[in-house]
Write an enzyme that holds these catalytic residues in place. Structure first.
Site, PDB file in Angstrom:
ATOM      1  N   ASN A 197       0.992  -0.744  -0.599  1.00 19.35           N
ATOM      2  CA  ASN A 197       0.237  -0.930   0.410  1.00 19.35           C
ATOM      3  C   ASN A 197       1.232   1.475   0.522  1.00 19.35           C
ATOM      4  O   ASN A 197       1.070   1.669   1.103  1.00 19.35           O
ATOM      5  CB  ASN A 197      -1.145  -0.438   0.813  1.00 19.35           C
ATOM      6  CG  ASN A 197      -1.508   1.333   1.437  1.00 19.35           C
ATOM      7  OD1 ASN A 197      -1.788   1.618   0.348  1.00 19.35           O
ATOM      8  ND2 ASN A 197      -2.295   1.114   2.322  1.00 19.35           N
ATOM      9  N   GLU A 201      -7.095   4.738   8.084  1.00 17.97           N
ATOM     10  CA  GLU A 201      -5.750   6.332   7.321  1.00 17.97           C
ATOM     11  C   GLU A 201      -7.314   7.016   7.263  1.00 17.97           C
ATOM     12  O   GLU A 201      -7.297   8.046   6.917  1.00 17.97           O
ATOM     13  CB  GLU A 201      -5.188   6.719   6.696  1.00 17.97           C
ATOM     14  CG  GLU A 201      -3.621   5.700   8.066  1.00 17.97           C
ATOM     15  CD  GLU A 201      -2.887   5.833   6.929  1.00 17.97           C
ATOM     16  OE1 GLU A 201      -3.209   5.568   5.734  1.00 17.97           O
ATOM     17  OE2 GLU A 201      -1.711   4.882   8.022  1.00 17.97           O
ATOM     18  N   GLY A 252       2.789   2.364  11.199  1.00 21.11           N
ATOM     19  CA  GLY A 252       4.557   3.502  10.468  1.00 21.11           C
ATOM     20  C   GLY A 252       4.317   3.449  12.281  1.00 21.11           C
ATOM     21  O   GLY A 252       5.422   4.335  12.441  1.00 21.11           O
ATOM     22  N   HIS A 282      -9.565   1.211   5.948  1.00 18.68           N
ATOM     23  CA  HIS A 282      -7.992   1.414   6.641  1.00 18.68           C
ATOM     24  C   HIS A 282      -8.684   2.354   7.162  1.00 18.68           C
ATOM     25  O   HIS A 282      -9.284   3.268   7.141  1.00 18.68           O
ATOM     26  CB  HIS A 282      -7.139   2.070   4.766  1.00 18.68           C
ATOM     27  CG  HIS A 282      -5.528   2.539   5.499  1.00 18.68           C
ATOM     28  ND1 HIS A 282      -5.193   2.785   5.863  1.00 18.68           N
ATOM     29  CD2 HIS A 282      -4.919   1.145   5.638  1.00 18.68           C
ATOM     30  CE1 HIS A 282      -3.868   2.559   7.105  1.00 18.68           C
ATOM     31  NE2 HIS A 282      -3.796   1.764   6.159  1.00 18.68           N
ATOM     32  N   GLU A 322      -5.273  -4.885  10.805  1.00 23.65           N
ATOM     33  CA  GLU A 322      -4.474  -4.051  10.791  1.00 23.65           C
ATOM     34  C   GLU A 322      -4.664  -3.018  12.185  1.00 23.65           C
ATOM     35  O   GLU A 322      -5.226  -2.348  12.243  1.00 23.65           O
ATOM     36  CB  GLU A 322      -4.298  -2.330  10.146  1.00 23.65           C
ATOM     37  CG  GLU A 322      -4.368  -3.464   8.125  1.00 23.65           C
ATOM     38  CD  GLU A 322      -3.833  -2.950   7.143  1.00 23.65           C
ATOM     39  OE1 GLU A 322      -3.650  -3.330   6.482  1.00 23.65           O
ATOM     40  OE2 GLU A 322      -3.516  -1.613   7.558  1.00 23.65           O
ATOM     41  N   LYS A 347       0.549   4.528  -0.349  1.00 23.77           N
ATOM     42  CA  LYS A 347      -0.450   5.352   0.324  1.00 23.77           C
ATOM     43  C   LYS A 347      -0.414   6.546  -0.298  1.00 23.77           C
ATOM     44  O   LYS A 347       0.067   6.623  -1.474  1.00 23.77           O
ATOM     45  CB  LYS A 347      -0.393   5.808   1.565  1.00 23.77           C
ATOM     46  CG  LYS A 347      -0.237   4.151   2.569  1.00 23.77           C
ATOM     47  CD  LYS A 347      -0.331   4.385   4.088  1.00 23.77           C
ATOM     48  CE  LYS A 347      -0.089   3.395   4.743  1.00 23.77           C
ATOM     49  NZ  LYS A 347       0.151   3.926   6.301  1.00 23.77           N
ATOM     50  N   SER A 362       2.718  -2.220  10.458  1.00 23.73           N
ATOM     51  CA  SER A 362       4.524  -2.865  10.701  1.00 23.73           C
ATOM     52  C   SER A 362       5.502  -4.094   9.513  1.00 23.73           C
ATOM     53  O   SER A 362       6.236  -4.447  11.057  1.00 23.73           O
ATOM     54  CB  SER A 362       5.391  -1.949  11.974  1.00 23.73           C
ATOM     55  OG  SER A 362       4.928  -0.668  12.504  1.00 23.73           O
TER      56      SER A 362
HETATM   57  P1  13P Z   1       3.483   0.182   7.752  1.00 27.60           P
HETATM   58  O1  13P Z   1       3.944  -1.114   7.099  1.00 27.60           O
HETATM   59  O2  13P Z   1       3.761   1.470   7.048  1.00 27.60           O
HETATM   60  O3  13P Z   1       3.200   0.072   9.314  1.00 27.60           O
HETATM   61  O4  13P Z   1       1.590   0.264   6.996  1.00 27.60           O
HETATM   62  C1  13P Z   1       0.397  -0.473   7.353  1.00 27.60           C
HETATM   63  C2  13P Z   1      -0.340   0.075   6.526  1.00 27.60           C
HETATM   64  O5  13P Z   1      -0.910   1.078   6.549  1.00 27.60           O
HETATM   65  C3  13P Z   1      -0.873  -1.174   5.056  1.00 27.60           C
HETATM   66  O6  13P Z   1      -2.132  -0.688   4.922  1.00 27.60           O
END
Ligand code: 13P
Length: 247
Positions: free
Chosen positions: A10, A97, A171, A95, A165, A12, A209
């Site tokens: 992803n 976010e 992150g 997600h 997640e 982003k 992560s």
């Molecule tokens: P990270 O791998 O940067 O922690 O992000 C995970 C994520 O949000 C995948 O959609």
């Protein structure tokens, strides 16, 4: 014969045209890892260009979100049909976010999933608790509610994925432990069986992560179908060891 895992990157809100060679390197090097189905979720602006750059490769492409309507007066939004038209086969929905940054409620995620299915996209529906919720002992309750309200009944007749997640793992460099992932998967599996029948095989992903150093261990968890990777999917150097974790 090892199970095939979906290793999904992803991106982003990262990636200009200059990042297309990264996707090409990932595509070229993924040929050495037939046990991984590799998927990339670039920003919508890169989707058609990436589809062109990766034509003939086995890389699956997807969108990071879609609108719940098929078309119309929705300034700034992208429909599932547009993603499909641009080369997507999948779409990430719900997600954290989007849920937290854009205050998307579960009911909206469910409508987006219906839109994705209408367009012929395979949804990846994300669920996960915040640190506060975990520390307050609310994890099971939160996940159960997100599953009940974000998964429309139509999914019982479709291919889809649920990605666990935890918000606190995204992150932060702090992945969930094996026990935490297994506990969430057991809850998700039980929910899917209640909703869609005892023989229903859910495709369960973990995200948060996932890095070169922990991917192999995470992908070895019983019943896991793959990983959704954020930061470590932005370079072939970080992403390919994760893909190799599926070998
Ligand atoms: P990270 O791998 O940067 O922690 O992000 C995970 C994520 O949000 C995948 O959609």
């Amino acid at each position: 014969m090892p199970q095939t895992h979906l290793i999904a990157g992803n991106w982003k809100m990262n990636g200009l045209k200059s990042a297309l060679p990264v996707a090409q390197a990932i595509a070229a090097r993924s040929r050495n890892h037939p046990n991984a189905r590799v998927a990339l979720f670039p920003p919508a602006t890169l989707l058609p260009l990436m589809a062109e750059a990766l034509a003939g490769s086995a890389i699956i492409l997807g969108g990071q979100d879609c609108h719940h309507a098929d078309s119309g007066a929705y300034t700034g939004d992208v429909s599932a049909a547009m993603l499909k038209d641009a080369g997507a086969q999948m779409v990430i929905l719900g997600h954290s976010e989007r849920r937290h940054g854009h205050l998307e409620p579960c009911a909206l995620v469910a409508r987006k999933a219906q839109a994705a299915l209408r367009a012929g996209l395979e949804p990846i529906i994300c669920i996960g608790e915040t640190l506060d919720q975990r520390q307050s002992g609310l994890t099971r309750q939160v996940l159960e509610r997100q599953l009940t309200d974000s998964l429309p009944d139509e999914l019982g007749r479709a291919a889809f994925h649920v990605s666990y997640e935890p918000v606190w793992a995204i992150g932060t460099g702090l992945a969930a432990t094996d026990a935490q992932i297994e506990e969430a998967f057991a809850l998700i599996r039980a929910h899917l069986h209640r909703r869609f029948g005892p023989d229903f095989v859910g495709h369960l992903l973990y995200g948060g992560s996932v890095k070169p150093h922990n991917a192999r261990q995470i992908l070895a968890l019983p019943g896991i179908s793959g990983a959704l990777v954020g930061g470590a999917s932005l370079t072939a150097e970080d992403f390919m060891p994760i893909v190799a974790g599926a070998d």
